[in-house]
Motif scaffolding. Sequence first.
Motif, PDB file in Angstrom:
ATOM      1  N   GLU A  91     -15.843  14.560  -6.576  1.00 59.39           N
ATOM      2  CA  GLU A  91     -17.309  14.912  -7.035  1.00 59.39           C
ATOM      3  C   GLU A  91     -17.837  15.579  -5.817  1.00 59.39           C
ATOM      4  OE1 GLU A  91     -19.156  11.548  -8.227  1.00 59.39           O
ATOM      5  OE2 GLU A  91     -18.208  11.463 -10.107  1.00 59.39           O
ATOM      6  N   ARG A  92     -17.325  15.074  -4.539  1.00 63.64           N
ATOM      7  CA  ARG A  92     -17.888  15.891  -3.139  1.00 63.64           C
ATOM      8  C   ARG A  92     -16.853  17.024  -2.722  1.00 63.64           C
ATOM      9  NH1 ARG A  92     -19.100  10.739  -4.172  1.00 63.64           N
ATOM     10  NH2 ARG A  92     -20.980  10.032  -3.547  1.00 63.64           N
ATOM     11  N   SER A  93     -16.010  17.510  -3.572  1.00 66.68           N
ATOM     12  CA  SER A  93     -15.058  18.605  -3.115  1.00 66.68           C
ATOM     13  C   SER A  93     -14.093  18.190  -1.948  1.00 66.68           C
ATOM     14  CB  SER A  93     -15.797  19.782  -2.884  1.00 66.68           C
ATOM     15  OG  SER A  93     -16.490  20.494  -3.826  1.00 66.68           O
ATOM     16  N   ILE A  94     -13.945  16.840  -2.165  1.00 64.03           N
ATOM     17  CA  ILE A  94     -12.691  16.364  -1.060  1.00 64.03           C
ATOM     18  C   ILE A  94     -11.561  15.838  -1.690  1.00 64.03           C
ATOM     19  CG2 ILE A  94     -12.333  14.459   0.731  1.00 64.03           C
ATOM     20  CD1 ILE A  94     -15.607  14.351   1.162  1.00 64.03           C
ATOM     21  N   ARG A  95     -10.583  16.470  -1.200  1.00 64.37           N
ATOM     22  CA  ARG A  95      -9.124  15.857  -1.932  1.00 64.37           C
ATOM     23  C   ARG A  95      -8.755  14.532  -0.894  1.00 64.37           C
ATOM     24  NH1 ARG A  95      -9.256  21.278  -3.276  1.00 64.37           N
ATOM     25  NH2 ARG A  95      -8.132  21.989  -5.168  1.00 64.37           N
ATOM     26  N   VAL A  96      -7.686  13.579  -1.800  1.00 72.33           N
ATOM     27  CA  VAL A  96      -7.335  12.654  -1.121  1.00 72.33           C
ATOM     28  C   VAL A  96      -5.705  12.582  -0.780  1.00 72.33           C
ATOM     29  CG1 VAL A  96      -7.060   9.938  -1.330  1.00 72.33           C
ATOM     30  CG2 VAL A  96      -9.153  11.261  -1.919  1.00 72.33           C
ATOM     31  N   LEU A  97      -5.398  12.427   0.375  1.00 70.55           N
ATOM     32  CA  LEU A  97      -3.673  12.278   0.362  1.00 70.55           C
ATOM     33  C   LEU A  97      -3.646  10.874   0.949  1.00 70.55           C
ATOM     34  CD1 LEU A  97      -4.744  15.211   1.505  1.00 70.55           C
ATOM     35  CD2 LEU A  97      -2.691  15.605   2.041  1.00 70.55           C
ATOM     36  N   LEU A  98      -2.469  10.420   0.447  1.00 70.02           N
ATOM     37  CA  LEU A  98      -1.985   9.027   0.795  1.00 70.02           C
ATOM     38  C   LEU A  98      -0.745   9.214   1.900  1.00 70.02           C
ATOM     39  CD1 LEU A  98      -1.882   7.375  -2.609  1.00 70.02           C
ATOM     40  CD2 LEU A  98      -3.660   7.318  -1.144  1.00 70.02           C
ATOM     41  N   ASP A  99      -0.398   8.244   2.197  1.00 69.45           N
ATOM     42  CA  ASP A  99       0.748   8.010   3.384  1.00 69.45           C
ATOM     43  C   ASP A  99       1.931   7.682   2.539  1.00 69.45           C
ATOM     44  OD1 ASP A  99       2.249   7.890   5.902  1.00 69.45           O
ATOM     45  OD2 ASP A  99       0.322   7.590   6.794  1.00 69.45           O
ATOM     46  N   LEU A 100       3.014   8.339   2.618  1.00 66.62           N
ATOM     47  CA  LEU A 100       4.271   7.900   2.038  1.00 66.62           C
ATOM     48  C   LEU A 100       5.295   7.657   3.268  1.00 66.62           C
ATOM     49  CD1 LEU A 100       6.128   8.154  -0.355  1.00 66.62           C
ATOM     50  CD2 LEU A 100       6.692  10.228   0.230  1.00 66.62           C
ATOM     51  N   VAL A 101       5.848   6.331   3.114  1.00 67.40           N
ATOM     52  CA  VAL A 101       6.746   5.981   4.110  1.00 67.40           C
ATOM     53  C   VAL A 101       8.121   6.214   3.365  1.00 67.40           C
ATOM     54  CG1 VAL A 101       7.449   4.035   5.678  1.00 67.40           C
ATOM     55  CG2 VAL A 101       4.955   4.584   4.771  1.00 67.40           C
ATOM     56  N   PRO A 102       8.829   7.120   3.516  1.00 71.55           N
ATOM     57  CA  PRO A 102      10.035   7.479   2.689  1.00 71.55           C
ATOM     58  C   PRO A 102      11.469   6.464   3.335  1.00 71.55           C
ATOM     59  CG  PRO A 102       9.684   9.363   3.875  1.00 71.55           C
ATOM     60  CD  PRO A 102       8.622   8.218   4.235  1.00 71.55           C
ATOM     61  N   GLY A 103      11.306   6.465   4.678  1.00 74.75           N
ATOM     62  CA  GLY A 103      12.535   6.230   5.386  1.00 74.75           C
ATOM     63  C   GLY A 103      12.954   4.710   5.272  1.00 74.75           C
ATOM     64  N   HIS A 104      11.840   3.709   5.090  1.00 77.98           N
ATOM     65  CA  HIS A 104      12.329   2.262   4.999  1.00 77.98           C
ATOM     66  C   HIS A 104      11.316   1.610   4.213  1.00 77.98           C
ATOM     67  CE1 HIS A 104       9.634   3.000   8.672  1.00 77.98           C
ATOM     68  NE2 HIS A 104       9.028   2.124   7.937  1.00 77.98           N
ATOM     69  N   THR A 105      11.714   0.455   3.747  1.00 79.58           N
ATOM     70  CA  THR A 105      10.844  -0.640   2.871  1.00 79.58           C
ATOM     71  C   THR A 105      10.364  -1.685   3.856  1.00 79.58           C
ATOM     72  OG1 THR A 105      12.461  -1.801   1.941  1.00 79.58           O
ATOM     73  CG2 THR A 105      11.665   0.509   0.884  1.00 79.58           C
ATOM     74  N   SER A 106       9.681  -2.658   3.114  1.00 79.19           N
ATOM     75  CA  SER A 106       9.599  -4.055   3.848  1.00 79.19           C
ATOM     76  C   SER A 106      10.968  -4.536   3.481  1.00 79.19           C
ATOM     77  CB  SER A 106       8.312  -4.786   3.115  1.00 79.19           C
ATOM     78  OG  SER A 106       8.285  -6.324   3.237  1.00 79.19           O
ATOM     79  N   HIS A 107      11.192  -5.821   3.936  1.00 77.71           N
ATOM     80  CA  HIS A 107      12.471  -6.676   3.600  1.00 77.71           C
ATOM     81  C   HIS A 107      12.045  -7.351   2.519  1.00 77.71           C
ATOM     82  CE1 HIS A 107      11.192 -10.267   6.389  1.00 77.71           C
ATOM     83  NE2 HIS A 107       9.915  -9.469   6.032  1.00 77.71           N
ATOM     84  N   ARG A 108      10.600  -7.546   2.150  1.00 78.59           N
ATOM     85  CA  ARG A 108      10.323  -8.081   0.848  1.00 78.59           C
ATOM     86  C   ARG A 108      10.049  -7.258  -0.250  1.00 78.59           C
ATOM     87  NH1 ARG A 108       5.763 -12.223   3.163  1.00 78.59           N
ATOM     88  NH2 ARG A 108       7.090 -13.576   4.806  1.00 78.59           N
ATOM     89  N   HIS A 109      10.638  -5.841  -0.220  1.00 75.96           N
ATOM     90  CA  HIS A 109      10.675  -5.052  -1.320  1.00 75.96           C
ATOM     91  C   HIS A 109      11.664  -5.524  -2.357  1.00 75.96           C
ATOM     92  CE1 HIS A 109      10.777  -1.505  -3.928  1.00 75.96           C
ATOM     93  NE2 HIS A 109       9.682  -0.866  -3.156  1.00 75.96           N
ATOM     94  N   PRO A 110      11.315  -5.499  -3.715  1.00 80.15           N
ATOM     95  CA  PRO A 110      12.287  -5.937  -4.601  1.00 80.15           C
ATOM     96  C   PRO A 110      13.738  -5.054  -4.442  1.00 80.15           C
ATOM     97  CG  PRO A 110      10.305  -5.507  -5.631  1.00 80.15           C
ATOM     98  CD  PRO A 110      10.030  -5.184  -4.422  1.00 80.15           C
ATOM     99  N   TRP A 111      13.588  -3.936  -4.035  1.00 83.96           N
ATOM    100  CA  TRP A 111      14.971  -3.080  -3.985  1.00 83.96           C
ATOM    101  C   TRP A 111      15.702  -3.845  -2.990  1.00 83.96           C
ATOM    102  CZ3 TRP A 111      12.549   2.289  -2.955  1.00 83.96           C
ATOM    103  CH2 TRP A 111      11.951   2.948  -3.841  1.00 83.96           C
ATOM    104  N   PHE A 112      15.190  -4.255  -1.714  1.00 86.49           N
ATOM    105  CA  PHE A 112      15.929  -4.819  -0.530  1.00 86.49           C
ATOM    106  C   PHE A 112      16.407  -6.275  -1.023  1.00 86.49           C
ATOM    107  CE2 PHE A 112      16.585  -7.225   3.177  1.00 86.49           C
ATOM    108  CZ  PHE A 112      17.260  -6.668   3.943  1.00 86.49           C
ATOM    109  N   ARG A 113      15.609  -6.933  -1.863  1.00 83.06           N
ATOM    110  CA  ARG A 113      15.991  -8.390  -2.162  1.00 83.06           C
ATOM    111  C   ARG A 113      16.978  -8.205  -2.978  1.00 83.06           C
ATOM    112  NH1 ARG A 113      10.252 -11.570  -3.220  1.00 83.06           N
ATOM    113  NH2 ARG A 113       9.635 -11.764  -0.928  1.00 83.06           N
ATOM    114  N   ARG A 114      17.425  -7.249  -3.951  1.00 80.74           N
ATOM    115  CA  ARG A 114      18.269  -7.187  -4.892  1.00 80.74           C
ATOM    116  C   ARG A 114      19.516  -6.606  -3.926  1.00 80.74           C
ATOM    117  NH1 ARG A 114      14.659  -4.685  -8.320  1.00 80.74           N
ATOM    118  NH2 ARG A 114      15.212  -2.674  -7.718  1.00 80.74           N
TER     119      ARG A 114
END
Length: 522
Positions: A91-114
């Motif tokens: 509504e204020r003509s501002i776009r939002v970008l997020l921060d993508l962390v593609p190289g690693h996860t937390s050791h608590r991520h379900p992918w890593f636990r599996r």
Amino acid sequence: MTVPDWLSEAVLYQVYPQSFADSDGDGIGDLPGLTARLDHLAELGVTALWLSPCFASEFGDAGYDVADYLTVAPRYGTNADLADLVAAARERSIRVLLDLVPGHTSHRHPWFRRAAEDPADDRYVWSDRITSPVHQWIPNLGARGGFYRANFFPIQPALNFGYARPDPAEPWRSPVDGPGPTANRAALREIMAHWFELGVAGFRVDMASSLVKDDPEFRETGRLWGELRAWLDGTYPDRVLIAEWGDPARSVPAGLHADFFLHFNGRALRSLWDNGTGSQGSWADGRPCYFDPEGAGSPAEFLAAWRAADRAIGGRGLAALPTANHDFSRLACGPRTREQTACAFAFLLSWPTLPVIYYGDEIGMRYLPGLPEKEGSQFGTEARQGSRTPMQWDGSPSAGFSTADPADFYLPLDPAPDRPDAAAQWADPDSLLHQVRRLVRLRRTTPALGTGAPVTVLGEGYPLVYRRGEHHLVVVNPRREPASFTLPEPVTAATGLAVRGVAVEGDRVRAEGFGYGIFETG
């Protein structure tokens, strides 16, 4: 490859969400708090907002240890809160970008636990023995046994995007087209698509150069990003990826829309801002910077790096120049006071890079030395917490950041009795904030000051003097002492568009200490 017009014309603003605005009184910034402060950004004139990681995490590395890429961390709010932020920003003509962390996860991520339990799962990098570099291999406590490769902290297992140089004697070196790397590339597309469908305009990509291992020329890494860019252009052509790579000459031709000049890769950024008094890492060399009151530096290293990047990019993307970031010292640092930073903004907003303002720099918030470690902020000798303190909104004891007791804030407030705040500066037409606002508006309304217009450097000392296009002249003097310059040709008419302490008469330029001037010439 082309860049969306909105990015070419953008003024980007980075928010460290835990330190920006707290709506629920727990001492930690959150998304509703940010949404409530969007008018500050709209009035400043920024057109895009980048949030440091806001996904679910145990916050061992301030959110760069992601446990769920599709869920907002509860301390920041909910996915609905993020959707509300995106809508309110739009509504204020501002776009939002997020921060993508593609190289690693937390050791608590379900992918890593599996994967820690299943020897057949190769989404991460596994070895049955410690190998080189030894400090990056962490014992696995799951049934699988062995060791996993970590990025940075042990809680950040590296996702497997393959090795550029596989070796049968080292079976953990998966080829880049192996099952694990292929699954991880697909996951990146799924994550990005999820947030794009919710209105997010793009991502800043954490450590974009680090995905493929043992890739000395970054050929396979470049192919990876080239493939993702082709998918993006075909599916979401108005969305963007901005790399944390620190080498625009390499990363943008590979497929990223833009890349930052960064403190840990070359001296381009440090040669401008790093006066050796803030956070200092293994990259520090003690050499003077150009924006320093003693005037001992030179813009030559930055100019050389920018020219090389500009040639390599060839119009396919952008080099981004930040005032600071969550890992690097603020402009107001050590002997450089907030009053001295206006000329840095004049340079930032008149040079043909993508300008990036780190939250609080627009009011001259200072880097605070000596703060306690917080969520991985102390990285070796780098005291990054000094650039992560709460935003100073007003002159109250809590600075308007939170209703919590200041002792419970995410990090301590600046204790200085004269600390700057946004409310006081909005009320003062001569403040740094208003100077920055005017410079942002001038850039946005003057195509010759943007990323697409040519630049011709006339003087590379004190002052720095350059033309933008055919009819705009910029003068910046970041030292305490006055400086002068003789133009190659006299100027018959010089209309000041944003001027503090600079005069142009004929072929003579005179600049007071810390002065700047942007002129339209005949």
